[in-house]
Write an enzyme that holds these catalytic residues in place. Structure first.
Site, PDB file in Angstrom:
ATOM      1  N   ASP A  10      51.622  36.305  34.375  1.00 16.54           N
ATOM      2  CA  ASP A  10      52.947  36.869  34.662  1.00 16.54           C
ATOM      3  C   ASP A  10      53.679  35.907  35.591  1.00 16.54           C
ATOM      4  OD1 ASP A  10      52.097  37.335  37.267  1.00 16.54           O
ATOM      5  OD2 ASP A  10      52.430  39.502  37.234  1.00 16.54           O
ATOM      6  N   HIS A  11      54.801  36.358  36.122  1.00 18.49           N
ATOM      7  CA  HIS A  11      55.637  35.497  36.973  1.00 18.49           C
ATOM      8  C   HIS A  11      54.997  35.187  38.326  1.00 18.49           C
ATOM      9  CE1 HIS A  11      56.499  39.780  37.244  1.00 18.49           C
ATOM     10  NE2 HIS A  11      56.582  39.573  38.545  1.00 18.49           N
ATOM     11  N   CYS A  67      47.838  36.678  37.505  1.00 16.48           N
ATOM     12  CA  CYS A  67      49.036  37.332  38.033  1.00 16.48           C
ATOM     13  C   CYS A  67      49.077  37.018  39.520  1.00 16.48           C
ATOM     14  CB  CYS A  67      49.059  38.830  37.710  1.00 16.48           C
ATOM     15  SG  CYS A  67      47.804  39.833  38.526  1.00 16.48           S
ATOM     16  N   GLY A  68      49.876  37.732  40.295  1.00 17.18           N
ATOM     17  CA  GLY A  68      49.991  37.392  41.710  1.00 17.18           C
ATOM     18  C   GLY A  68      48.649  37.442  42.424  1.00 17.18           C
ATOM     19  N   THR A  69      47.920  38.507  42.177  1.00 21.29           N
ATOM     20  CA  THR A  69      46.602  38.680  42.800  1.00 21.29           C
ATOM     21  C   THR A  69      45.452  38.523  41.820  1.00 21.29           C
ATOM     22  OG1 THR A  69      46.687  41.024  42.318  1.00 21.29           O
ATOM     23  CG2 THR A  69      47.501  40.328  44.492  1.00 21.29           C
ATOM     24  N   GLY A  70      45.727  38.622  40.541  1.00 19.80           N
ATOM     25  CA  GLY A  70      44.675  38.681  39.516  1.00 19.80           C
ATOM     26  C   GLY A  70      44.180  40.107  39.304  1.00 19.80           C
ATOM     27  N   HIS A 100      25.330  36.573  34.614  1.00 15.07           N
ATOM     28  CA  HIS A 100      24.832  37.954  34.600  1.00 15.07           C
ATOM     29  C   HIS A 100      25.736  38.930  33.844  1.00 15.07           C
ATOM     30  CE1 HIS A 100      21.936  37.621  38.311  1.00 15.07           C
ATOM     31  NE2 HIS A 100      21.612  36.806  37.315  1.00 15.07           N
ATOM     32  N   ASN A 101      27.045  38.720  33.888  1.00 20.06           N
ATOM     33  CA  ASN A 101      27.963  39.703  33.292  1.00 20.06           C
ATOM     34  C   ASN A 101      28.531  39.271  31.957  1.00 20.06           C
ATOM     35  OD1 ASN A 101      29.043  39.553  36.594  1.00 20.06           O
ATOM     36  ND2 ASN A 101      27.868  41.291  35.866  1.00 20.06           N
ATOM     37  N   ARG A 111      48.973  34.000  43.975  1.00 19.69           N
ATOM     38  CA  ARG A 111      49.421  34.153  45.363  1.00 19.69           C
ATOM     39  C   ARG A 111      48.233  34.310  46.317  1.00 19.69           C
ATOM     40  NH1 ARG A 111      53.892  38.489  43.256  1.00 19.69           N
ATOM     41  NH2 ARG A 111      55.384  36.956  42.435  1.00 19.69           N
ATOM     42  N   ARG A 134      17.189  40.905  30.972  1.00 15.81           N
ATOM     43  CA  ARG A 134      17.546  42.200  31.573  1.00 15.81           C
ATOM     44  C   ARG A 134      19.059  42.347  31.726  1.00 15.81           C
ATOM     45  NH1 ARG A 134      16.052  38.817  35.604  1.00 15.81           N
ATOM     46  NH2 ARG A 134      17.132  38.889  37.606  1.00 15.81           N
ATOM     47  N   HIS A 135      19.752  41.219  31.783  1.00 20.30           N
ATOM     48  CA  HIS A 135      21.209  41.296  31.927  1.00 20.30           C
ATOM     49  C   HIS A 135      21.891  41.700  30.614  1.00 20.30           C
ATOM     50  CE1 HIS A 135      20.882  39.961  35.971  1.00 20.30           C
ATOM     51  NE2 HIS A 135      20.098  38.957  35.580  1.00 20.30           N
TER      52      HIS A 135
END
Ligand code: RB5
Length: 147
Positions: A10-11, A67-70, A100-101, A111, A134-135
């Site tokens: 985004d912006h 984005c600004g923060t994610g 793992h994920n 930002r 296991r993951h």
């Protein structure tokens, strides 16, 4: 495996997007850019949804959302069935979110002041393979929540 990376923003993260695209193109990857450019504005849920859906239907290596923060864009992408979008805060988390994920999207904030560089975090994510074992069971349990 596809060598095309999907990116959206985004912006709040235009400059960060441009630096990431430059870095990845220098490394030889193709980029599909669904994000906005300077002077444009978009609601981050729309981008998170659009990129999440495109990632699943197309042939891409993985996705990057900004984005600004994610935060907002990662929350939004994680509502798309099949998406595991991570929001790593440092190199360790960027490595673990693949190991793992098995995250299929990584998100960052334009930002946010990171201690580790975002391009280093993307590199370590790309250089890491999912550990499985296991993951695998745990990731399957995450995905079962969708049903
Ligand atoms: C947009 O101003 C801002 O809210 C967005 O970029 C993001 O930080 C939301 O989580």
């Amino acid at each position: 495996m596809s060598e095309t990376i999907l990116i959206g923003n985004d912006h709040g993260a235009v400059e960060l997007k441009e630096s990431i695209v430059k870095h990845l193109k220098n490394k030889g990857f193709a980029i599909t850019d669904l994000g906005v450019s300077e002077g444009e504005s978009v609601d981050y849920p729309d981008k998170g949804k659009e990129l999440g859906m495109e990632l699943l239907k197309g042939d891409y290596k993985f996705g990057i959302l900004l984005c600004g923060t994610g935060i907002g864009i990662s929350i939004s992408a994680n509502k798309v069935k099949g998406i595991r979008c991570a929001l790593p805060q440092n190199l360790f988390a960027a490595e673990m979110c693949k190991l793992h994920n098995n995250a299929n999207i990584i998100a960052f904030g334009g930002r946010i002041e990171y201690g580790d560089s975002v391009t280093d975090m993307i590199d370590i994510y790309m250089d890491t393979e999912f550990e499985g074992g296991r993951h695998e069971r745990r990731v399957e349990k995450i995905m079962a929540i969708e049903n």
